[in-house]
Design a protein around this motif. Sequence first.
Motif, PDB file in Angstrom:
ATOM      1  N   ILE A  84       0.924  -1.245  -0.018  1.00 56.04           N
ATOM      2  CA  ILE A  84      -0.018   0.201  -0.016  1.00 56.04           C
ATOM      3  C   ILE A  84       0.699   1.246   0.003  1.00 56.04           C
ATOM      4  N   LYS A  88       1.477   5.826  -0.999  1.00 55.83           N
ATOM      5  CA  LYS A  88       0.676   7.250  -1.054  1.00 55.83           C
ATOM      6  C   LYS A  88       1.374   8.000  -2.241  1.00 55.83           C
ATOM      7  N   CYS A 107       4.855  -1.404   5.179  1.00 60.04           N
ATOM      8  CA  CYS A 107       3.522  -2.018   5.764  1.00 60.04           C
ATOM      9  C   CYS A 107       3.488  -3.075   6.771  1.00 60.04           C
ATOM     10  N   ASP A 116       0.169   3.441   7.262  1.00 59.46           N
ATOM     11  CA  ASP A 116      -0.110   4.850   7.539  1.00 59.46           C
ATOM     12  C   ASP A 116      -0.867   4.874   9.175  1.00 59.46           C
ATOM     13  N   LYS A 174      -3.855   1.594  11.943  1.00 61.71           N
ATOM     14  CA  LYS A 174      -3.341   1.937  10.545  1.00 61.71           C
ATOM     15  C   LYS A 174      -4.903   2.418   9.832  1.00 61.71           C
ATOM     16  N   ARG A 175      -4.471   3.103   8.765  1.00 62.13           N
ATOM     17  CA  ARG A 175      -5.628   3.673   8.250  1.00 62.13           C
ATOM     18  C   ARG A 175      -6.081   2.887   7.010  1.00 62.13           C
ATOM     19  N   ARG A 176      -5.112   2.478   6.231  1.00 63.17           N
ATOM     20  CA  ARG A 176      -5.614   1.360   5.017  1.00 63.17           C
ATOM     21  C   ARG A 176      -5.190  -0.213   5.388  1.00 63.17           C
ATOM     22  N   GLY A 180      -5.789   3.017  -7.922  1.00 63.54           N
ATOM     23  CA  GLY A 180      -6.115   4.139  -7.094  1.00 63.54           C
ATOM     24  C   GLY A 180      -7.529   4.689  -7.632  1.00 63.54           C
ATOM     25  N   SER A 235      -3.201  10.888  -2.032  1.00 62.51           N
ATOM     26  CA  SER A 235      -4.253   9.593  -2.374  1.00 62.51           C
ATOM     27  C   SER A 235      -3.673   8.472  -2.261  1.00 62.51           C
ATOM     28  N   TYR A 236      -4.215   7.277  -1.357  1.00 66.68           N
ATOM     29  CA  TYR A 236      -3.742   5.914  -1.460  1.00 66.68           C
ATOM     30  C   TYR A 236      -3.836   5.144  -2.640  1.00 66.68           C
TER      31      TYR A 236
END
Length: 205
Positions: free
Chosen positions: A5, A7, A32, A53, A76-78, A110, A199-200
């Motif tokens: 993952i 950004k 990750c 993240d 984590k966010r994602r 994305g 953006s991820y």
Amino acid sequence: MPGLIGKKIGMTSVFSADGKNIPCTVIEAGPCLVTQVKTVDTDGYEAVQLAFDDKKEKNTTKAVLGHFKKAGVTPKRRVVEFKGFEQELSLGDEVKVDIFEEDSFVDVTGVSKGKGFQGVVKRHGFGGVGGSTHGQHNRLRAPGSIGAASYPARVFKGMRMAGRTGGDRVMVESLRVLKVIPESNLIIVKGSVPGAKGSYLIVEK
């Protein structure tokens, strides 16, 4: 396929060995952390769940917090699943950008930039109706006919018309990896990738 993952940092350009200016995108890929390892016995298929993240604990639900604590990692966010990792991974392991090699190819997924409600010229690339010499004064970007009258007496499904544009999940395949910078967790790929800065992205081998 195995991947990370990331950004989107932004776009720049680099010069090749023969002096050509190549447009490229800088992606922060990883590190990750492994938050779940799925097996055929327990889940019916094999996959590795990676998280990316940092996120504040106070903004994380109790259920998700428990999932991360079981893996021994911070929230984590994602979270994304990947299949086909060659190395054996266990909970809490770190996967870094060095899984990619320079001069190899990756697929980048994305969410494209949202453009809001747009007409057919911008949304579908229509050429517009007529021209400036045909006497009309306000039909330059109109879609034209959308179907016949008494038969079939309806507009067919899938007719390209004005509407919400962008904000779609898009994969760009076979982007060449120009450079990998492990100390900064950066990967530089040739060309553009979907999404705005920050953006991820999902980068797969």
